[in-house]
Design a protein around this motif. Structure first.
Motif, PDB file in Angstrom:
ATOM      1  N   TYR A   1       2.462   0.933  -4.751  1.00  0.00           N
ATOM      2  CA  TYR A   1       1.089   1.019  -5.250  1.00  0.00           C
ATOM      3  C   TYR A   1       1.031   2.125  -6.309  1.00  0.00           C
ATOM      4  O   TYR A   1       0.440   1.955  -7.360  1.00  0.00           O
ATOM      5  CB  TYR A   1       0.118   1.317  -4.106  1.00  0.00           C
ATOM      6  CG  TYR A   1      -1.314   1.360  -4.563  1.00  0.00           C
ATOM      7  CD1 TYR A   1      -2.053   0.186  -4.676  1.00  0.00           C
ATOM      8  CD2 TYR A   1      -1.918   2.572  -4.917  1.00  0.00           C
ATOM      9  CE1 TYR A   1      -3.366   0.221  -5.139  1.00  0.00           C
ATOM     10  CE2 TYR A   1      -3.220   2.614  -5.376  1.00  0.00           C
ATOM     11  CZ  TYR A   1      -3.948   1.438  -5.497  1.00  0.00           C
ATOM     12  OH  TYR A   1      -5.237   1.463  -5.954  1.00  0.00           O
TER      13      TYR A   1
ATOM     14  N   ASN B   1      -5.710   6.419   5.604  1.00  0.00           N
ATOM     15  CA  ASN B   1      -6.386   5.251   6.171  1.00  0.00           C
ATOM     16  C   ASN B   1      -6.117   4.022   5.301  1.00  0.00           C
ATOM     17  O   ASN B   1      -6.257   2.887   5.755  1.00  0.00           O
ATOM     18  CB  ASN B   1      -7.897   5.480   6.256  1.00  0.00           C
ATOM     19  CG  ASN B   1      -8.242   6.489   7.344  1.00  0.00           C
ATOM     20  OD1 ASN B   1      -7.533   6.588   8.351  1.00  0.00           O
ATOM     21  ND2 ASN B   1      -9.315   7.240   7.134  1.00  0.00           N
ATOM     22  N   THR B   2      -5.771   4.281   4.057  1.00  0.00           N
ATOM     23  CA  THR B   2      -5.532   3.191   3.106  1.00  0.00           C
ATOM     24  C   THR B   2      -4.053   3.057   2.767  1.00  0.00           C
ATOM     25  O   THR B   2      -3.498   1.963   2.721  1.00  0.00           O
ATOM     26  CB  THR B   2      -6.316   3.459   1.795  1.00  0.00           C
ATOM     27  OG1 THR B   2      -7.688   3.656   2.108  1.00  0.00           O
ATOM     28  CG2 THR B   2      -6.146   2.308   0.811  1.00  0.00           C
ATOM     29  N   PHE B   3      -3.422   4.202   2.531  1.00  0.00           N
ATOM     30  CA  PHE B   3      -2.073   4.173   1.964  1.00  0.00           C
ATOM     31  C   PHE B   3      -0.995   4.529   2.987  1.00  0.00           C
ATOM     32  O   PHE B   3      -1.229   5.275   3.950  1.00  0.00           O
ATOM     33  CB  PHE B   3      -1.978   5.144   0.782  1.00  0.00           C
ATOM     34  CG  PHE B   3      -2.916   4.797  -0.343  1.00  0.00           C
ATOM     35  CD1 PHE B   3      -2.771   3.599  -1.048  1.00  0.00           C
ATOM     36  CD2 PHE B   3      -3.947   5.664  -0.696  1.00  0.00           C
ATOM     37  CE1 PHE B   3      -3.636   3.275  -2.087  1.00  0.00           C
ATOM     38  CE2 PHE B   3      -4.818   5.350  -1.735  1.00  0.00           C
ATOM     39  CZ  PHE B   3      -4.665   4.159  -2.430  1.00  0.00           C
TER      40      PHE B   3
ATOM     41  N   PRO C   1      -7.467  13.262  -0.263  1.00  0.00           N
ATOM     42  CA  PRO C   1      -7.290  12.627  -1.581  1.00  0.00           C
ATOM     43  C   PRO C   1      -6.272  11.480  -1.577  1.00  0.00           C
ATOM     44  O   PRO C   1      -6.518  10.442  -2.189  1.00  0.00           O
ATOM     45  CB  PRO C   1      -6.829  13.793  -2.461  1.00  0.00           C
ATOM     46  CG  PRO C   1      -7.498  14.982  -1.858  1.00  0.00           C
ATOM     47  CD  PRO C   1      -7.495  14.740  -0.377  1.00  0.00           C
TER      48      PRO C   1
ATOM     49  N   ASN D   1       0.833  -1.225   0.000  1.00  0.00           N
ATOM     50  CA  ASN D   1       0.000   0.000   0.000  1.00  0.00           C
ATOM     51  C   ASN D   1       0.863   1.268   0.000  1.00  0.00           C
ATOM     52  O   ASN D   1       0.457   2.295   0.516  1.00  0.00           O
ATOM     53  CB  ASN D   1      -0.946  -0.003   1.209  1.00  0.00           C
ATOM     54  CG  ASN D   1      -0.203   0.175   2.524  1.00  0.00           C
ATOM     55  OD1 ASN D   1       0.972  -0.174   2.607  1.00  0.00           O
ATOM     56  ND2 ASN D   1      -0.877   0.711   3.539  1.00  0.00           N
TER      57      ASN D   1
ATOM     58  N   LEU E   1      -6.533   6.731  -7.850  1.00  0.00           N
ATOM     59  CA  LEU E   1      -5.870   5.804  -6.915  1.00  0.00           C
ATOM     60  C   LEU E   1      -6.831   4.731  -6.391  1.00  0.00           C
ATOM     61  O   LEU E   1      -6.392   3.685  -5.921  1.00  0.00           O
ATOM     62  CB  LEU E   1      -5.276   6.564  -5.727  1.00  0.00           C
ATOM     63  CG  LEU E   1      -4.093   7.487  -6.013  1.00  0.00           C
ATOM     64  CD1 LEU E   1      -3.626   8.159  -4.726  1.00  0.00           C
ATOM     65  CD2 LEU E   1      -2.932   6.728  -6.657  1.00  0.00           C
ATOM     66  N   SER E   2      -8.133   5.015  -6.472  1.00  0.00           N
ATOM     67  CA  SER E   2      -9.079   4.088  -5.839  1.00  0.00           C
ATOM     68  C   SER E   2      -9.337   2.869  -6.723  1.00  0.00           C
ATOM     69  O   SER E   2      -9.068   2.871  -7.897  1.00  0.00           O
ATOM     70  CB  SER E   2     -10.383   4.807  -5.525  1.00  0.00           C
ATOM     71  OG  SER E   2     -10.976   5.236  -6.741  1.00  0.00           O
TER      72      SER E   2
ATOM     73  N   ASP F   1      -5.354   9.057   0.836  1.00  0.00           N
ATOM     74  CA  ASP F   1      -5.986   8.693   2.107  1.00  0.00           C
ATOM     75  C   ASP F   1      -5.053   7.799   2.922  1.00  0.00           C
ATOM     76  O   ASP F   1      -4.786   6.651   2.556  1.00  0.00           O
ATOM     77  CB  ASP F   1      -7.305   7.975   1.806  1.00  0.00           C
ATOM     78  CG  ASP F   1      -8.163   7.791   3.048  1.00  0.00           C
ATOM     79  OD1 ASP F   1      -7.634   7.929   4.179  1.00  0.00           O
ATOM     80  OD2 ASP F   1      -9.368   7.510   2.901  1.00  0.00           O
TER      81      ASP F   1
ATOM     82  N   ARG G   1      -7.721  11.138  -6.181  1.00  0.00           N
ATOM     83  CA  ARG G   1      -8.515  10.189  -5.382  1.00  0.00           C
ATOM     84  C   ARG G   1      -9.177   9.152  -6.289  1.00  0.00           C
ATOM     85  O   ARG G   1      -9.117   7.943  -6.033  1.00  0.00           O
ATOM     86  CB  ARG G   1      -9.574  10.952  -4.586  1.00  0.00           C
ATOM     87  CG  ARG G   1     -10.374  10.092  -3.624  1.00  0.00           C
ATOM     88  CD  ARG G   1     -11.649  10.811  -3.152  1.00  0.00           C
ATOM     89  NE  ARG G   1     -11.377  12.018  -2.385  1.00  0.00           N
ATOM     90  CZ  ARG G   1     -11.204  12.047  -1.061  1.00  0.00           C
ATOM     91  NH1 ARG G   1     -11.251  10.923  -0.374  1.00  0.00           N
ATOM     92  NH2 ARG G   1     -11.008  13.186  -0.435  1.00  0.00           N
ATOM     93  N   GLY G   2      -9.779   9.644  -7.362  1.00  0.00           N
ATOM     94  CA  GLY G   2     -10.454   8.734  -8.276  1.00  0.00           C
ATOM     95  C   GLY G   2      -9.490   7.758  -8.927  1.00  0.00           C
ATOM     96  O   GLY G   2      -9.780   6.555  -9.054  1.00  0.00           O
TER      97      GLY G   2
END
Lengths: 497, 497
Positions: free
Chosen positions: A218, A159-161, A155, A120, A496-497, A157, A493-494
């Motif tokens: 990632y 919490n994820t990365f 953007p 991540n 990377l998601s 985030d 954000r879009g």
């Protein structure tokens, strides 16, 4: 005689005392007083302050002092408290020399949590003069240069990365650069430091990733010079880069951008304090740095933004200057208009914040960046994603090898492409399997929107079917990536998601 | 460790001797030699040459020396042989002071023959640094700055017209400026010279026209700053101007153009030789002038032109530098790319050709130029074509007076006009009866095409039904007016006939 008559009642001449206090040419033409130039005197005043501070030190200042005077996070070598340093004990191969850099430090900061299988990771690359402090951390609560883009729910985030940002090789915020001590001499490298490339910066970052046990990113994300690094990362290590984000960057520095950076280096190197780069035991070239930053600032925003923000507004007069409210003002040779005061202030606030040699070396690395195949072939580097023989066989004249580049059906070849586009597409072929976001800004005069289209076109022409391309309007020019959280952040954000 | 492997065979390191001869950082990183910087050493070398030449003179150099070193026509005061001087013995009212300039000289040249009733006169206005030598004359056969535009059968046809071109007030090619001797002190004015406006320059020219007995101009013609003067002439003396030609000019200097000129003034004024403008008995600020000209040069052409002309070509290496043909080159911190060499050369060839104070004063006059009604009302000038009371009554808030501006049926109001357009239209109303040619260039980054549209829109909105408007393509940017005889010349020829 038909000279236009005076309309207004004769304007009161400043008194002799007021004339001396007012800046430049506010004196009546025949005044025996010499005009004053506060905008010029500022350089000498700064020199005196530095001299006094220098004399007060018990020993000559360390290179760190040069960088530690501004608002960037303080670095207290050799024990940084607000960032990490990885010391790489092995040589770093260099693009332009057969002799490597013997060893190097790389400063970095992180945000978020590394996942157990380390998949991540986002490697964030900086622009020219930024430190690793992209966002605030527990160790350094000062806002970072991308504060609004990185964090929980933001953007990028966290919490994820797990985000890693480094200070580049050649820089002065903890990574090895011209202000670092050369082991062989025990003195700062100064301009004996080798010229580094964008690829060298990235290779140093990958040495850090190796150290951290990160096999594959990632995403590789960057804006401005960071976008160059982001593309270079994909080129050097295609198997180790999952996605690329290139914002307001380029794959081939244009002569007009080179011209603006050359002008900056020229004024800096002309400052006598620069002393061919050997200023670390004396005063830094603060005046040259101020002038260079003024020029740079012109390229960061746009004419339309200045029209809206400053227009032709005059600078407010300090209370000490005699000027009855509502009466007409006599212009001066120092700043009159707000746009001038703005540039002056931008230069003043930067001139002691960054190492002059780092500015020269890193801006040179930007100038030298060129991903056309013909340029890449002359360098001491190679992509780990293409067999050398494939590159070698493609050498002589890339424009004569249309079979090497294609274009996806959904994106037909551009109209009126620059003549070097096939060469650039061939050079960027190692990136063909990496999904890439290319985002540009129409009002950017430094990395023009044509260059953004060029990156997207070259990627697509080189066979990349996963290129997302956005163009933003607005008046913020090159600085849009620092400001426009909604649009720049939304696209990231879009993607990377 | 996964740093990219070296592809090329190890590059031969320069020998110690070669390393010293090569410029900057061509030395291996650990070389004990300090790098050389020919691009920086050039400043000191120039200083030494000037110092030697200065020492060889029997007396301190005269102001004329500063301007006489370059390719512009030599001026041998007080008896010029290649141009005329008109000495005006009366005061020149000044825009920004109640105290006038006591008297002044104005240098001029002419082409063609004055008609018996003096109705075939074209007053040609210059750009920032040009002399009156717009075309060759019997007294000075050197090509002028508009050589291909003026002459028998040329766009400004001297078989028909009598052309007058002056050196502006504030300049250094024969007209009174900062390098001129102030009668009251017997010394050069230097920065005690009053700040002059574009309007002051034009008023001085009209004093010359009075002297020559010219009551009305057939046309007032100018490019760049000359276009500002051309518009100012129509504003000051609407009854005395038959037609106006405004090429690549503006009626209101934009903050982005101000920014570029401010950067030039800043580097110039930071040169220690500048000495607050009092350098006439010493060495001129040649390094500051070179750096300023480099910046200016960036604004004169365009990115697309540099792409075509220079691209990313490297400068040719002199024979003295060791570099086997075909082998890769190690970059240096001094110029590598042709675009850098070009800028360096442009700066070098200009730095002794023009007076530094003239550059500062005239660029300031350009910055201050603003024909919006609200700006004009604060000045010590007025148009002879509008009754003062009419102007006075229009003062407070021009945007609240839509009845003062109209728009012709053939040219509806522009879409998305700048907010100050009604104010500009109100200011330019005195020009409403003068047929005007407005011509701009889409690749011009200094006087943008938006500014050209603004001039045409403001004129039309102010009631002018005879505005011819052309936009040119091409890549020559601001310099198009010096180069494009076919298109610029064609438009002028058609408009004047």
């Amino acid at each position: 005689m038909s000279l236009a008559r005076l309309k207004l009642p004769a304007r009161r001449l400043p008194t002799r005392a007021a004339c001396v206090r007012l800046s430049s040419t506010a004196c009546p033409p025949s005044s025996p007083n010499r005009p004053l130039f506060p905008c010029v005197d500022a350089h000498a005043a700064r020199e005196s302050r530095l001299m006094a501070s220098f004399a007060a030190q018990s020993s000559p200042h360390t290179p760190g002092d040069v960088c530690d005077t501004g608002p960037e996070p303080p670095y207290a070598r050799p024990n940084p408290t607000s960032y990490h340093i990885y010391h790489h004990r092995h040589p770093l191969p260099l693009t332009y020399y057969s002799t490597p850099l013997p060893s190097f430090d790389i400063a970095y900061e992180t945000w978020g949590t590394l996942s157990p299988n380390k998949d991540n990771v986002i490697l964030l690359h900086t622009g020219l003069s930024a430190s690793s402090h992209a966002a605030s951390t527990p160790a350094n609560s000062a806002p970072g240069w991308w504060e609004n883009f990185i964090g929980p729910g933001k953007p990028i985030d966290t919490n994820t990365f797990f985000v890693i940002c480094t200070n580049v090789i050649g820089g002065c915020y903890g990574s090895t650069g011209p202000s670092s001590i050369e082991d062989a001499t025990g003195k700062p490298w100064a301009t004996r430091f080798p010229i580094v490339s964008i690829f060298d910066m990235v290779n140093a970052q990958f040495a850090l990733l190796d150290h951290l046990g990160v096999q594959k990113l990632y995403a590789s994300v960057g804006c401005s010079m960071g976008a160059m690094q982001s593309l270079a990362a994909g080129w050097l290590h295609p198997q180790r880069v999952g996605k690329i984000v290139s914002i307001s960057g380029t794959a081939r520095s244009s002569p007009s951008a080179v011209a603006m950076r050359f002008a900056q280096r020229s004024v800096l190197m002309a400052d006598p304090n620069w002393n061919n780069g050997f200023y670390y035991d004396g005063l830094p070239p603060h005046t040259g740095m101020k002038l260079a930053r003024q020029i740079a600032t012109i390229t960061y925003r746009s004419g339309p933004e200045w029209d809206q923000r400053f227009g032709r507004q005059l600078r407010p007069l300090p209370d000490t200057e005699e000027h009855p409210p509502g009466s007409p003002r006599t212009p001066v040779l120092c700043p009159d208009l707000l746009i001038e005061t703005y540039l002056d202030h931008q230069g003043e606030s930067f001139c002691l914040k960054y190492d002059a040699n780092s500015l020269i070396y890193i801006s040179k690395a930007m100038d030298l960046f060129d991903m056309t195949l013909s340029a890449l072939e002359s360098l001491n580097i190679q992509s780990s994603g293409v067999h050398p023989s494939a590159l070698d066989s493609a050498s002589s004249d890339p424009t004569q090898q249309p079979h090497r580049t294609s274009h996806s059906k959904s994106h037909p070849p551009p109209v009126n492409p620059p003549p070097y586009l096939p060469d650039l597409a061939a050079g960027m072929q190692p990136l063909k399997n990496i999904p890439t976001l290319v985002l540009g800004v129409q009002s950017d005069i430094l990395f023009t929107v044509e260059q953004q289209r060029e990156v997207a076109d070259a990627l697509r022409m080189g066979g990349n079917e996963n290129v997302s391309y956005y163009e933003l309007g607005g008046v913020w020019g090159h600085d849009t990536f620092l400001i426009d959280v909604l649009n720049v952040g939304g696209a990231i954000r879009g993607f990377l998601s």
